[in-house]
Design an enzyme around this catalytic site. Structure first.
Site: not given
Lengths: 142, 406
Positions: B122, B199, B202, B225, B364
């Site tokens: 991302h 990261d 998600q 999220k 993104c």
């Protein structure tokens, strides 16, 4: 001439009760539009404020307020391309003065497009109208 | 027993209609909806428990500080961090990765040093590293995914050279749904002495996360999220790495002593939390994480895996639908384009008319879009409250798209 074309679209929409059918009509107009020359897709012709990419290229014959205004346009999204076709029917072929006098919001409301398009895309529609009238306005200023 | 209908009743927004149709919310990858307990916690915090934190000695300040600091412990439990102090609270993954870039990476990297990234990152895990490329001549080394959109750990490890100073990789692709075996990457990287940033924006939403088991140095999460408030989040920073970091943002709360020509920092994690934080957002995040842990991330993952299988079974025969990312081990995130004229924005416009919310655009993740040779796609991303009936609604709406544009 152009206005007549627009009235035809209004008439066609009057017959279409279902949103799917109105969309199909816009989509068909989008598909039928001839593509813009790739060389004309430059930052100067790009319209900001649309979720999709939109280019509008004006053409003016004559001078002053009676000059005849036409334009070509394209988008990478089919629905938007159809909306450009609607705007061509509304504006293209009018004199510069007439372009500036069109109450675009009222005319487009006759199609019920505002309520049938997402707000982001309606913003795009507004951005396109704004650009068209700005382009015409800059001619009159010459 | 995972009772999705009961769970749905926890999320008031799922009961509303959009464009005259029941809402089918499949844009969870962008942001998830909030359960009533989170909404109530935010309301309660502002109506009964609000003041600034870490400052006043009055009752409300102490109460707000207690509630706010308790969330640090909740996040540490959620990620299974070894120590609560390893949790730096912030506004989300973007801030987390920028903190690592400015506070840890910038002072220790020189021209020619390398950061290894995957092409499916991302922008939040790309742009901060571009700062180092632009300003310090750091080299970004890109690792490609395979033809199914998977990222075998060997590919990442093979990219490590003598000048590699960091691996920055996603736990789960926001576009392809690909899960990454970050544990294997961390094990291999550690043998070569290269720290790893994961990261988890998600990843942490769709599976249990154990940062000690993974063995990463940094793990960034995003509250909105995770069914929590927008503007909440955290980054796990392993203690050894914290010790190597200079402060990033300067301001209140992150100092011990300020004089006209001298300054001493507060201890981590406060050293990396300048200014008044998102107090209420963070309190809401704590409640959201408790909600998730009560449901059990394993149960959420199982439910979403069933949805994922069902999506595959429904779209299997649709030869006009192109799905990006087909690896078997993927989460219920489906990005796609349609054969024919329809642009992603066309698709999302028609889906929206049917009450189905999806994302359309580049997500993104521009380098990944370039990799697939597309400029935009539509993405349906599922969450813990989605149902098979909503998959059916999606497929029906896609068939209408095909009818209109095909």
């Amino acid at each position: 001439m152009a206005q007549e074309e627009f009235e035809e679209i209004v008439d066609a929409f009057d017959y279409l009760d279902e949103w799917q059918d109105r969309y199909r009509h816009v989509i068909d107009m989008g598909k039928a539009m001839s593509p813009l020359d790739e060389a004309l897709k430059v930052p100067a012709t790009k319209v900001e404020g649309c979720a999709s990419q939109v280019w509008l290229v004006p053409n003016v014959e004559g001078t002053g307020a009676t000059a005849i205004f036409t334009f070509e346009g394209e988008s990478d999204a089919v629905i938007v391309r159809g909306l450009i076709a609607v705007l061509k029917a509304l504006f293209s072929g009018l004199s510069v003065r007439e372009v500036l006098n069109v109450d675009a919001r009222a005319e487009l409301n006759r199609l019920g497009l505002e309520e049938h398009l997402t707000s982001q895309r309606s913003n795009g529609l507004r951005s396109m109208v704004k650009r068209i009238q700005e382009l015409a306005g800059s001619v009159r200023g010459n | 027993m995972y009772d999705v209908e009961r769970i749905r009743r926890d999320f008031p927004i799922l009961g509303r209609e959009v464009n005259g149709q029941p809402l089918v919310y499949l844009d969870n990858g962008a942001s998830a909806q909030k359960p009533q307990v989170v909404i109530d916690a935010v309301t309660r915090a502002y109506s009964q428990e609000y003041s600034n934190v870490h400052r006043g000695l009055h009752y409300l300040s102490n109460l707000a500080t207690e509630k706010y600091e308790a969330v640090r412990g909740t996040i540490a439990r959620f990620l299974n961090a070894g120590e609560t102090e390893e949790i730096v609270m912030n506004s989300g993954t973007t801030e987390g990765i920028n903190t690592v870039a400015y506070a840890w990476a910038m002072p220790r990297m020189e021209a020619g040093d390398e950061i290894v990234l995957s092409v499916m990152e991302h922008h939040a895990n790309i742009v901060p590293w571009h700062f180092l490329r632009e300003r310090q001549g750091v080299v970004l080394k890109w690792v490609d995914v395979d033809e199914t959109g998977a990222l075998p750990p060997e590919r990442v490890l093979d990219a490590i050279g003598p000048r590699t100073r960091l691996i920055a990789v996603t736990h789960l692709s926001n576009v392809l749904g690909t899960r990454v075996d970050v544990k294997s990457i961390c094990r291999g990287a550690q043998e070569r002495g290269v720290p790893v940033l994961v990261d988890g924006s998600q990843g942490a939403v769709h599976m249990p996360v154990d940062v000690q088991d993974i063995g990463c140095d940094f793990y960034a999460i995003t509250g909105h999220k995770l069914y929590g408030p927008s503007g909440s989040g955290a980054v796990y920073i392993r203690k050894e790495r914290q010790a190597e970091m200079r402060p990033f943002m300067g301001g209140g709360d992150m100092i011990r002593d300020v004089k006209k020509d001298e300054i001493t920092w507060a201890d981590p994690p406060m050293k990396f939390e300048a200014g008044t934080p998102g107090i209420v957002q963070q309190i809401g995040l704590g409640v959201a994480l408790d909600y998730l842990m009560d449901l059990g991330l394993e149960n959420v993952a199982r439910h979403e895996a069933r949805l994922c299988d069902y999506v595959r079974s429904r779209i299997d025969g649709l030869n006009w639908l192109n799905v990006q990312g087909t690896t078997p081990d993927k989460a219920a995130i489906f990005s796609f384009t349609l054969n024919g004229a329809a642009h992603a924005h066309d698709i999302s416009t028609v889906l929206d008319k049917k009450g189905v919310a999806v994302r359309a655009g580049h997500h993104c993740a521009a380098p990944l879009m370039e990799r697939y040779g597309i400029t935009a796609s539509a993405r349906a991303s599922f969450g813990l409250y989605n149902t098979e009936a909503e998959v059916d609604a999606l497929v029906d709406a896609l068939e209408l798209c095909q009818d209109l544009f095909g």
